[in-house]
Motif scaffolding. Sequence first.
Motif, short mmCIF file in Angstrom:
data_model
loop_
_atom_site.label_atom_id
_atom_site.label_comp_id
_atom_site.label_asym_id
_atom_site.label_seq_id
_atom_site.Cartn_x
_atom_site.Cartn_y
_atom_site.Cartn_z
N ASP A 218 -7.95 -22.62 44.37
CA ASP A 218 -7.04 -21.91 44.65
C ASP A 218 -6.37 -20.91 43.48
O ASP A 218 -6.09 -19.78 43.67
CB ASP A 218 -5.76 -22.89 44.99
N ALA A 219 -6.55 -21.51 42.25
CA ALA A 219 -6.20 -20.57 41.06
C ALA A 219 -7.21 -19.24 41.11
O ALA A 219 -6.64 -18.27 40.71
CB ALA A 219 -6.42 -21.78 39.79
N ALA A 220 -8.56 -19.67 41.49
CA ALA A 220 -9.45 -18.54 41.56
C ALA A 220 -9.00 -17.65 42.25
O ALA A 220 -9.18 -16.31 42.08
CB ALA A 220 -10.89 -19.02 41.54
N ALA A 221 -8.48 -17.94 43.57
CA ALA A 221 -8.12 -17.22 44.53
C ALA A 221 -6.97 -16.37 44.18
O ALA A 221 -6.70 -15.27 44.58
CB ALA A 221 -7.80 -17.80 45.90
N ASN A 222 -5.97 -17.05 43.76
CA ASN A 222 -4.95 -16.21 43.26
C ASN A 222 -5.19 -15.26 42.23
O ASN A 222 -4.72 -13.98 42.10
CB ASN A 222 -4.00 -17.24 42.39
N ARG A 223 -6.14 -15.40 41.22
CA ARG A 223 -6.36 -14.44 40.24
C ARG A 223 -7.29 -13.47 40.91
O ARG A 223 -7.14 -12.14 40.38
CB ARG A 223 -7.16 -15.05 39.29
N ARG A 224 -8.25 -13.49 41.95
CA ARG A 224 -8.65 -12.53 42.48
C ARG A 224 -7.96 -11.53 43.09
O ARG A 224 -8.34 -10.40 43.37
CB ARG A 224 -9.95 -12.98 43.40
N THR A 225 -6.60 -11.80 43.70
CA THR A 225 -5.86 -11.21 44.27
C THR A 225 -4.64 -10.41 43.29
O THR A 225 -3.92 -9.78 43.89
CB THR A 225 -5.22 -11.64 45.53
N ALA A 226 -4.87 -11.10 42.16
CA ALA A 226 -3.76 -10.45 41.26
C ALA A 226 -3.88 -8.84 40.63
O ALA A 226 -5.05 -8.40 40.59
CB ALA A 226 -3.91 -11.40 39.89
N ILE B 250 -9.44 -33.04 45.07
CA ILE B 250 -8.27 -32.18 44.81
C ILE B 250 -7.88 -31.32 43.63
O ILE B 250 -7.57 -30.35 43.66
CB ILE B 250 -7.07 -33.27 45.08
N VAL B 251 -8.62 -31.95 42.62
CA VAL B 251 -8.65 -30.76 41.37
C VAL B 251 -9.43 -29.59 41.86
O VAL B 251 -8.86 -28.49 41.39
CB VAL B 251 -9.38 -31.69 40.19
N ALA B 252 -10.54 -29.90 42.26
CA ALA B 252 -11.45 -28.77 42.75
C ALA B 252 -10.58 -27.77 43.60
O ALA B 252 -10.76 -26.70 43.60
CB ALA B 252 -12.66 -29.28 43.30
N ASP C 8 -14.16 -20.36 46.93
CA ASP C 8 -14.63 -21.24 48.03
C ASP C 8 -15.53 -22.09 47.19
O ASP C 8 -16.31 -22.91 47.96
CB ASP C 8 -15.30 -20.38 49.05
N ARG C 9 -15.84 -21.95 45.85
CA ARG C 9 -16.68 -22.93 45.27
C ARG C 9 -16.49 -23.31 44.17
O ARG C 9 -16.02 -22.41 43.08
CB ARG C 9 -18.09 -22.30 45.38
N VAL C 10 -16.43 -24.80 43.78
CA VAL C 10 -16.07 -25.08 42.23
C VAL C 10 -17.28 -26.11 42.01
O VAL C 10 -17.58 -26.95 42.74
CB VAL C 10 -14.78 -25.81 42.16
N VAL C 11 -17.48 -25.95 40.68
CA VAL C 11 -18.63 -26.72 39.94
C VAL C 11 -18.08 -27.35 38.84
O VAL C 11 -17.33 -26.96 37.87
CB VAL C 11 -20.07 -26.23 39.69
N LEU C 12 -17.97 -28.87 38.86
CA LEU C 12 -17.24 -29.49 37.57
C LEU C 12 -18.54 -30.35 37.19
O LEU C 12 -19.28 -31.10 37.66
CB LEU C 12 -16.21 -30.55 37.95
N HIS D 263 -20.63 -30.38 43.00
CA HIS D 263 -20.32 -29.16 43.66
C HIS D 263 -19.45 -29.45 44.55
O HIS D 263 -19.58 -30.28 45.60
CB HIS D 263 -21.68 -28.49 44.12
N PHE D 264 -18.31 -28.49 44.70
CA PHE D 264 -17.58 -28.67 45.82
C PHE D 264 -17.40 -27.32 46.60
O PHE D 264 -17.17 -26.31 45.96
CB PHE D 264 -15.99 -29.00 45.25
N ALA D 265 -17.33 -27.48 47.97
CA ALA D 265 -17.26 -26.43 48.86
C ALA D 265 -15.61 -26.45 49.33
O ALA D 265 -15.47 -27.60 49.64
CB ALA D 265 -18.00 -26.26 50.08
N VAL D 266 -15.14 -25.18 49.31
CA VAL D 266 -13.74 -25.12 49.40
C VAL D 266 -13.39 -24.30 50.72
O VAL D 266 -13.44 -22.93 50.54
CB VAL D 266 -12.80 -24.98 48.18
N GLY D 267 -12.36 -24.69 51.71
CA GLY D 267 -12.00 -23.94 52.40
C GLY D 267 -10.64 -23.59 52.60
O GLY D 267 -9.95 -24.94 52.62
N ARG D 268 -9.94 -22.77 52.90
CA ARG D 268 -8.36 -22.78 53.03
C ARG D 268 -7.93 -21.98 54.45
O ARG D 268 -8.77 -21.02 54.70
CB ARG D 268 -7.79 -21.92 51.88
#
Length: 681
Positions: free
Chosen positions: A484-492, A477-479, A549-553, A565-570
């Motif tokens: 989600d934060a990365a998606a927000n910034r990409r459209t800012a 859920i952190v990922a 759509d991808r986070v690495v922690l 590695h986490f794959a994220v779909g919204r």
Amino acid sequence: MTTSRSDSLGGGGRLINTVLVANRGEIARRVFATCRRMGLGTVAVYSDADAAAPHVTEADAAVLLPGNTPAETYLRGELIIEAALAAGADAVHPGYGFLSENADFAKAVLAAGLVWIGPPVEAIEQMGSKVASKKMMDAAGVPVLAELDPAEVTEAHLPVLIKASAGGGGRGMRVVRSPGDLAAQIEAARREAASAFGDPTVFCERYLETGRHIEVQVMADAHGTIWAVGERECSIQRRHQKVIEEAPSPLVERVDGMRERLFEAARLAAGAIGYTGAGTVEFLADERGDFFFLEMNTRLQVEHPVTECTTGLDLVRLQLEVASGATLAAEPPAMYGHSIEVRLYAEDPAHDWQPQSGTVHHIDIPSVAEEFGLLDRPGVRLDSGVVDGSVVGVHYDPMLAKVISYAETRSEAARLLANALHRAKIHGLVTNRDLLVRVLRHPAFLAGDTDTAFFGTHGLDTLSAPLVSESDEALSIVAAALADAAANRRTARVGGGLPSGWRNLPSQSTHKLFESRTSGTHDIGYRYTRGVVSVDGFDGLELVEATPDRVVLAVPGERGAVRRHFAVGRYGDQVCVDSPLGPVSVRRLPRFSDPADQVATGSLLAPMPGSVIRLGAEVGSRVEQGQPILWLEAMKMEHTIAAPAAGVLSAVNVTVGQQVEVGAVLAVVDPAEGTETQESK
């Protein structure tokens, strides 16, 4: 070669050029796949609800059956025959379910001058009545369980199993252990049987609390050859419907001489009715290897792929060839290796197997070697009726796919299948995937201890628990929050190249709220400062990469950090996170909720879209926790909506016959003082 044909297709048989499949979804696609390999044309039929379904787009031609429900569409034999003639088909394959075991439909197909890809009409009639078929099998020397007339069942007979005479697949089945429940359960079984098969006839038989469901695949030609093409074990069941099937059977492998006795009984059953084509003789067995005839399914079975994988036979091809007059070889090929099939359903095992409906946003099973094809080496096969964007409605069975593994040993087959399911991306609907993986990895299953009481013995709550642990879910859920934060910034419009929540100096955390079905609300607070992210409650966690759509922690541990590695779909508010840790699906919540969206305590919500078929209590009456308040019909099954707590039924918001959507408030129970609802626990 397993069959031989002359230029005229042997034995006076008819040449088949184009096949209409009188069915939908996965089985239609399965038959079409073999037809394409044989160079045959294909015709699909479809309801309004299935207009965009894969089986429709894959066929050479498709004909609409106006309407949505099975009674309006796939159960209308006269419309299907008209469709075949209109599209130029010369043969009809019934698939399974619907009209596949309907003798009148088979007669009508033949009367229209079409080839029926199934057994003789007389065989369907003889096996179509479970009552009459048992008497015939008993006379033929096949061991049977005595059939009981529902009107004559007494307490001494209990427990009994009520069964639909005209069909299978768990429809119309009820277990009765108390005399007081018998009448109501018989009536419910009759309604379900009428809805699924168009025939309300039911019967009873003695119920064995534990047993093994063993079946034998038969294939017979019109020249007197009957094959017993291996056995399957289908003991892992829910609501008397198979969930996991395998070949060969662990029980049969263990008991000396059982396979020979099973095969002889199956050949006796097929020979007694002059059977031709593909069929399955089903038995209930005990641990000693004694077995009793249950029924004969005069069609292809859902679980036929495990037989194909262990014999190398294309059973659909054999059906087509036998229908054309082909002659089988004297003996079938021997079984080799092991194959396991699971039925991936859109349903929630943890909540009384509630079927789900909605959009399949994304489905991807990794390492699939074949789709609708034979496996000749260890691997995974996929037979599916859905693709990305498919909609699972309320009118049909909620099976999404059959996932099948093949390997040289049973343990390897189980491991391959469990791993493929664990890593699968299934976005949009709740499924039974976690349950399937836990069963495949369970010590009892791996030991071959798989009777029909498996879920009760080993605890459905344990088996249906999420694959991912609470701590790993929190990390996923952190990922989700960081993606989600990365998606927000990409459209800012301003500062789009900076991470969301970025500050040049330390500041308060940015928060995102997510809701998990199993663990409740998660408040993820994070801060970006001079290129470093810190997440509240996750000391030492390092963000390596974050895209929409991808986070690495880098996760800290006693022996150093481990990259995950986490794959994220919204999809709207739904966020799906996939990783080797396990699948996670959560709903993104707004920071502030609207009071108008709150549901009153004690509300009974519709768990799925469906039709109200019965009310069980009146407004103002006192009800007990668990007492049925009303019944919904969805996906050809009845579902009980019960009181969440003891109290007074203060409102009923629906009427019999009304269609309701998922989440609709059906009724309200005002809890008695001092009690708490199921939802508040």
